[in-house]
Scaffold this motif. Structure first.
Motif, PDB file in Angstrom:
ATOM      1  N   TYR A  12       0.832  -1.194   0.000  1.00  0.00           N
ATOM      2  CA  TYR A  12       0.000   0.000   0.000  1.00  0.00           C
ATOM      3  C   TYR A  12       0.869   1.247   0.000  1.00  0.00           C
ATOM      4  O   TYR A  12       1.935   1.267   0.600  1.00  0.00           O
ATOM      5  CB  TYR A  12      -0.884   0.037   1.255  1.00  0.00           C
ATOM      6  N   GLU A  16      -3.044   5.242   0.977  1.00  0.00           N
ATOM      7  CA  GLU A  16      -3.972   4.128   1.133  1.00  0.00           C
ATOM      8  C   GLU A  16      -4.019   3.654   2.578  1.00  0.00           C
ATOM      9  O   GLU A  16      -5.083   3.304   3.093  1.00  0.00           O
ATOM     10  CB  GLU A  16      -3.568   2.969   0.216  1.00  0.00           C
ATOM     11  N   VAL A  17      -2.855   3.646   3.238  1.00  0.00           N
ATOM     12  CA  VAL A  17      -2.795   3.259   4.649  1.00  0.00           C
ATOM     13  C   VAL A  17      -3.631   4.225   5.478  1.00  0.00           C
ATOM     14  O   VAL A  17      -4.350   3.807   6.384  1.00  0.00           O
ATOM     15  CB  VAL A  17      -1.329   3.197   5.148  1.00  0.00           C
ATOM     16  N   LYS A  19      -6.301   5.853   4.499  1.00  0.00           N
ATOM     17  CA  LYS A  19      -7.719   5.533   4.253  1.00  0.00           C
ATOM     18  C   LYS A  19      -8.126   4.260   4.983  1.00  0.00           C
ATOM     19  O   LYS A  19      -9.207   4.182   5.556  1.00  0.00           O
ATOM     20  CB  LYS A  19      -7.978   5.367   2.759  1.00  0.00           C
ATOM     21  N   ILE A  20      -7.264   3.249   4.956  1.00  0.00           N
ATOM     22  CA  ILE A  20      -7.574   1.959   5.570  1.00  0.00           C
ATOM     23  C   ILE A  20      -7.683   2.089   7.084  1.00  0.00           C
ATOM     24  O   ILE A  20      -8.593   1.534   7.699  1.00  0.00           O
ATOM     25  CB  ILE A  20      -6.486   0.917   5.217  1.00  0.00           C
ATOM     26  N   THR A  21      -6.751   2.826   7.682  1.00  0.00           N
ATOM     27  CA  THR A  21      -6.662   2.883   9.142  1.00  0.00           C
ATOM     28  C   THR A  21      -7.387   4.067   9.768  1.00  0.00           C
ATOM     29  O   THR A  21      -7.668   4.050  10.956  1.00  0.00           O
ATOM     30  CB  THR A  21      -5.195   2.962   9.589  1.00  0.00           C
ATOM     31  N   GLU A  50       1.574  -5.357   3.572  1.00  0.00           N
ATOM     32  CA  GLU A  50       0.463  -5.742   4.441  1.00  0.00           C
ATOM     33  C   GLU A  50       1.010  -6.311   5.750  1.00  0.00           C
ATOM     34  O   GLU A  50       0.484  -6.024   6.830  1.00  0.00           O
ATOM     35  CB  GLU A  50      -0.422  -6.769   3.739  1.00  0.00           C
ATOM     36  N   ARG A  54       0.159  -4.768   9.391  1.00  0.00           N
ATOM     37  CA  ARG A  54      -0.471  -5.570  10.450  1.00  0.00           C
ATOM     38  C   ARG A  54       0.385  -5.566  11.721  1.00  0.00           C
ATOM     39  O   ARG A  54      -0.141  -5.457  12.827  1.00  0.00           O
ATOM     40  CB  ARG A  54      -0.709  -7.002   9.982  1.00  0.00           C
TER      41      ARG A  54
END
Length: 66
Positions: A12, A16-17, A19-21, A50, A54
């Motif tokens: 990512y 993007e990170v 948006k994801i988090t 990823e 994580r």
């Protein structure tokens, strides 16, 4: 699945990170700079695996409400 497919992981970009988090760009950039969030450079792009994301999320302190 083949061994190659098992070893492929998602990468990512920092945006993007975010948006994801739901974390801010500055927070993510600081975590990368401090070495708390692993990343790699590929050409001009910074990429976060990823696996690294994580691991970072597993160590990020959560906010608690009093």
């Amino acid at each position: 699945m083949s061994e190659m497919q098992d070893s492929i992981c998602a990468y990512y970009r920092p945006a993007e990170v975010c948006k994801i988090t739901g974390m801010g760009r500055t927070f993510i950039a600081k975590a990368i700079r401090e070495g708390r969030l692993g990343s790699r450079k590929l050409g001009g792009a910074r990429l976060i695996s990823e696996h690294d994301l994580r691991a970072f999320l597993g160590t990020t302190p959560t906010e608690t409400t009093p």
